[in-house]
Design an enzyme around this catalytic site. Structure first.
Site, PDB file in Angstrom:
ATOM      1  N   ILE A 136       0.905  -1.150   0.000  1.00  0.00           N
ATOM      2  CA  ILE A 136       0.000   0.000   0.000  1.00  0.00           C
ATOM      3  C   ILE A 136       0.944   1.200   0.000  1.00  0.00           C
ATOM      4  O   ILE A 136       1.480   1.578   1.037  1.00  0.00           O
ATOM      5  CB  ILE A 136      -0.929   0.012   1.228  1.00  0.00           C
ATOM      6  CG1 ILE A 136      -1.799  -1.252   1.249  1.00  0.00           C
ATOM      7  CG2 ILE A 136      -1.789   1.281   1.224  1.00  0.00           C
ATOM      8  CD1 ILE A 136      -2.607  -1.439   2.530  1.00  0.00           C
ATOM      9  N   PRO A 137       1.213   1.765  -1.179  1.00  0.00           N
ATOM     10  CA  PRO A 137       2.326   2.712  -1.332  1.00  0.00           C
ATOM     11  C   PRO A 137       2.049   4.111  -0.787  1.00  0.00           C
ATOM     12  O   PRO A 137       1.938   5.094  -1.525  1.00  0.00           O
ATOM     13  CB  PRO A 137       2.540   2.723  -2.847  1.00  0.00           C
ATOM     14  CG  PRO A 137       1.177   2.465  -3.404  1.00  0.00           C
ATOM     15  CD  PRO A 137       0.527   1.508  -2.437  1.00  0.00           C
ATOM     16  N   CYS A 138       2.001   4.213   0.530  1.00  0.00           N
ATOM     17  CA  CYS A 138       1.713   5.499   1.171  1.00  0.00           C
ATOM     18  C   CYS A 138       2.804   6.532   0.888  1.00  0.00           C
ATOM     19  O   CYS A 138       2.558   7.736   1.034  1.00  0.00           O
ATOM     20  CB  CYS A 138       1.487   5.319   2.666  1.00  0.00           C
ATOM     21  SG  CYS A 138       2.789   4.446   3.529  1.00  0.00           S
ATOM     22  N   HIS A 139       3.976   6.088   0.447  1.00  0.00           N
ATOM     23  CA  HIS A 139       5.029   7.044   0.092  1.00  0.00           C
ATOM     24  C   HIS A 139       4.637   7.881  -1.128  1.00  0.00           C
ATOM     25  O   HIS A 139       5.231   8.918  -1.373  1.00  0.00           O
ATOM     26  CB  HIS A 139       6.363   6.323  -0.146  1.00  0.00           C
ATOM     27  CG  HIS A 139       6.325   5.341  -1.272  1.00  0.00           C
ATOM     28  ND1 HIS A 139       5.807   4.060  -1.126  1.00  0.00           N
ATOM     29  CD2 HIS A 139       6.727   5.442  -2.562  1.00  0.00           C
ATOM     30  CE1 HIS A 139       5.903   3.421  -2.281  1.00  0.00           C
ATOM     31  NE2 HIS A 139       6.461   4.240  -3.167  1.00  0.00           N
TER      32      HIS A 139
END
Length: 185
Positions: free
Chosen positions: A143-146
């Protein structure tokens, strides 16, 4: 980590090595539970101990954890990766599920602001809620919160080891600017 995951007997773990350190992934029979990015500089023994402290029953690997670990190692080597792995959604609020699914749809190398994600999930004034969900994301990279940034495009907090420096490193990795041996920072 969601509190009740700690005591789930059907948990599995796999470690993966990268040019910047050792990471890990934990899963249940339902799907992925948590990713430990390699930014902390831990060696295998320290990473295994960290997982054992949080998931005492996760002593074996599963096909899912092996697959996830292999994909994460490839990702950190700079290869384009589509994860497409099952996630154990139990323990997430409905809001978190919607937010995480929206964030998972952000293409590699692109970013969206907290406000844009909020609008996309039908909460146009919910940027703070998006930030809270990102801060509690147990599956960074998957889950690419970056890829979620401030309204002006500036980098804001990142809860993984290394904080904003790690977030910047990941964004540069996805844009081909980071070689697989260069450390974040």
């Amino acid at each position: 980590m969601r509190k009740r995951d700690r005591d789930v007997a059907e948990t599995y773990r796999s470690l993966f090595e990268t040019g910047i350190g050792v990471g890990a992934v934990v899963a249940s029979d339902e799907g992925l539970l948590e990713v430990f990015p390699p930014f902390g500089g831990e060696e295998q023994g320290a990473m295994a101990a960290q997982i054992a402290a949080r998931y005492p029953f996760a002593t074996e690997e599963s096909p899912l954890t092996r697959r996830a670990a292999a994909l994460l190692a490839r990702y950190f080597a700079g290869e384009p990766v589509v994860f497409g792995l099952p996630i154990d959604w139990r323990g997430f609020t409905p809001f978190q599920r919607v937010v995480y699914q929206a964030v998972m749809a952000i293409p590699s190398g692109e970013v969206r602001s907290y406000s844009e994600v909020a609008a996309e999930v039908g909460q146009p004034r919910g940027a703070r809620g998006i930030g809270g969900a990102m801060a509690r994301n147990p599956l960074p990279i998957i889950i690419p919160c970056h890829r979620v940034v401030g309204k002006s495009g500036g980098l804001t907090g990142y809860s993984a080891p290394g904080g904003i420096g790690s977030k910047l490193w990941l964004l540069k990795l996805e844009n081909g600017a980071v070689k697989n041996r260069a450390k974040p920072g």
